[in-house]
Design an enzyme around this catalytic site. Structure first.
Site: not given
Length: 408
Positions: A237, A267, A363
């Protein structure tokens, strides 16, 4: 307080303009409220005061902008009304499902709680989101509702949000498609000596324009892109910086299309120009974990079991200590500053069983600290919809070294 101020209203209604087309049908929004009301009835709760962005949006189709003020939604068996600050004019009324909105003014302190009391009425058991109320606001709510028993409904509300409807899935599919477009825009803008933020701006433009084209009735807000390069890839982040990307850099491409408060994401790990042997080996291992995770996601599987099996892949490659977080999370009405469905995360401590209608990411990420060969953060991210017999991957952007060593 001056005499003039004391005569001003604590609350008012402000119906200004014409409401736009809502995000979801009346049937869909009624379904959500009916489900919550059933939970309330089972617990003998007469009214619920929702205060989080995600629950207010989920049940009322209204994404508020707090700026330090309080907002909410009060639901009884007969009524749904949002509570908003006077500074927002008629926008909350226009956006609220059913167009029942109560405005509180700034003329007196804590008028928000006056509005809550007005809507709660004589209820003696009231649902709240205890995971969102601050200690101060919890005290103020108790003072505004003396003798009322406050019952936490945050877990029940989360369970309702975790299971997506047909209309929600249609929106999420579109959001995933738009994230892919943003990813393509990032790749097109990548070049040596270009700042991260400049690259991200190209992606934002592409996604926002596509959202406006595909959802012309929605508010345009909160879509964003993170392009992380070099050491900036170490956190999932990490915000945009002015760092200029260089040949040989590891990069994290992160595009987030926000549609009416609904979050979608893409991503990818990239390298600009070339990838050294150690980085390539680490990248390929992380892609192996990612591919294995995509295969494991299916109805009837527990979140914790997926995590344990993927841990084993990292462990056999002596990389488990570099794993930075769980392997995936739920989707829906959430963002980087609000919302979370903690009961649907692919972690060792979550035993939720995947069901049709749930939406999760895969992820995996490892982070190799600076000073080590292959330093940087490696992360891939796809969105999967759980079906009756398997999972549908709605992310189309390719992953891995074969596709994402970008020429410069």
């Amino acid at each position: 307080m001056t005499g003039q101020a004391s005569e001003r209203p604590h609350t008012l209604t402000l119906e200004n303009g014409l409401p736009p087309k809502p995000t979801f049908s009346d049937d869909e929004m009624t379904r959500r409220c009916t489900a919550l009301r059933a939970e309330m009835a089972a617990l003998d709760i007469e009214a619920t005061v929702l205060t989080s962005m995600h629950c207010v949006n989920y049940f009322a189709d209204f994404v508020y902008t707090a700026f330090g003020r309080n907002y909410g939604c009060v639901i009884t068996q007969e009524r749904l009304s949002t509570i908003s600050a006077n500074i927002d004019g008629g926008q909350p009324w226009r956006q609220t499902f059913g167009h029942d909105n109560l405005v509180y003014t700034d003329w007196h302190k804590d008028n928000f709680f006056v509005a809550v009391k007005q809507l709660v009425g004589s209820a003696k058991r009231v649902g709240i989101e205890s995971d969102h109320l601050t200690l101060q606001n919890h005290v103020k709510l108790q003072q505004a509702l003396p003798g009322v028993e406050l019952v936490d409904l945050s877990g029940k509300a989360m369970q309702l949000r975790m299971r997506k409807s047909v209309e929600e899935l249609a929106l999420i599919r579109e959001g995933a498609r738009i994230c892919d477009l943003g990813g393509t825009a990032v790749v097109d803008a990548l070049a040596v000596d270009v700042p991260e933020f400049e690259i991200a701006m190209q992606s934002n433009r592409a996604m926002i324009r596509e959202i406006a084209k595909s959802f012309p009735h929605t508010e345009i807000m909160d879509t964003w892109t993170w392009v992380q390069s070099g050491v900036n890839t170490d956190g999932a982040h990490n915000p945009l910086t002015t760092r200029r990307v260089q040949k040989g850099d590891i990069l994290s491409l992160n595009t987030f299309a926000m549609i009416s408060g609904y979050y979608q994401a893409l991503e990818r790990t990239l390298f600009l120009g070339s990838c050294d042997p150690r980085s390539l080996a680490l990248w390929e291992i992380n892609c192996e974990v990612h591919q294995r995770g995509l295969e494991l996601i299916a109805p009837g599987v527990r979140c914790c079991d997926i995590a344990e099996k993927l841990n084993a892949v990292y462990e056999k490659n002596d990389l488990l200590e570099y794993r930075t977080f769980g392997y995936g999370h739920s989707f829906g009405t959430l963002s980087h500053y609000y919302g979370r469905e903690a009961g649907l995360e692919l972690r060792e401590d979550v035993d939720t069983v995947l069901e049709p209608g749930m939406v999760v990411s895969m992820e995996p990420m490892i982070m190799i600290p600076e000073g080590n060969a292959g330093a940087g953060g490696y992360r891939e991210h796809d969105i999967l919809i759980i079906g009756e017999k398997g999972a549908e991957n709605i992310t189309g952007f390719p992953f891995g070294p074969e596709h994402n060593i970008i020429s410069c």
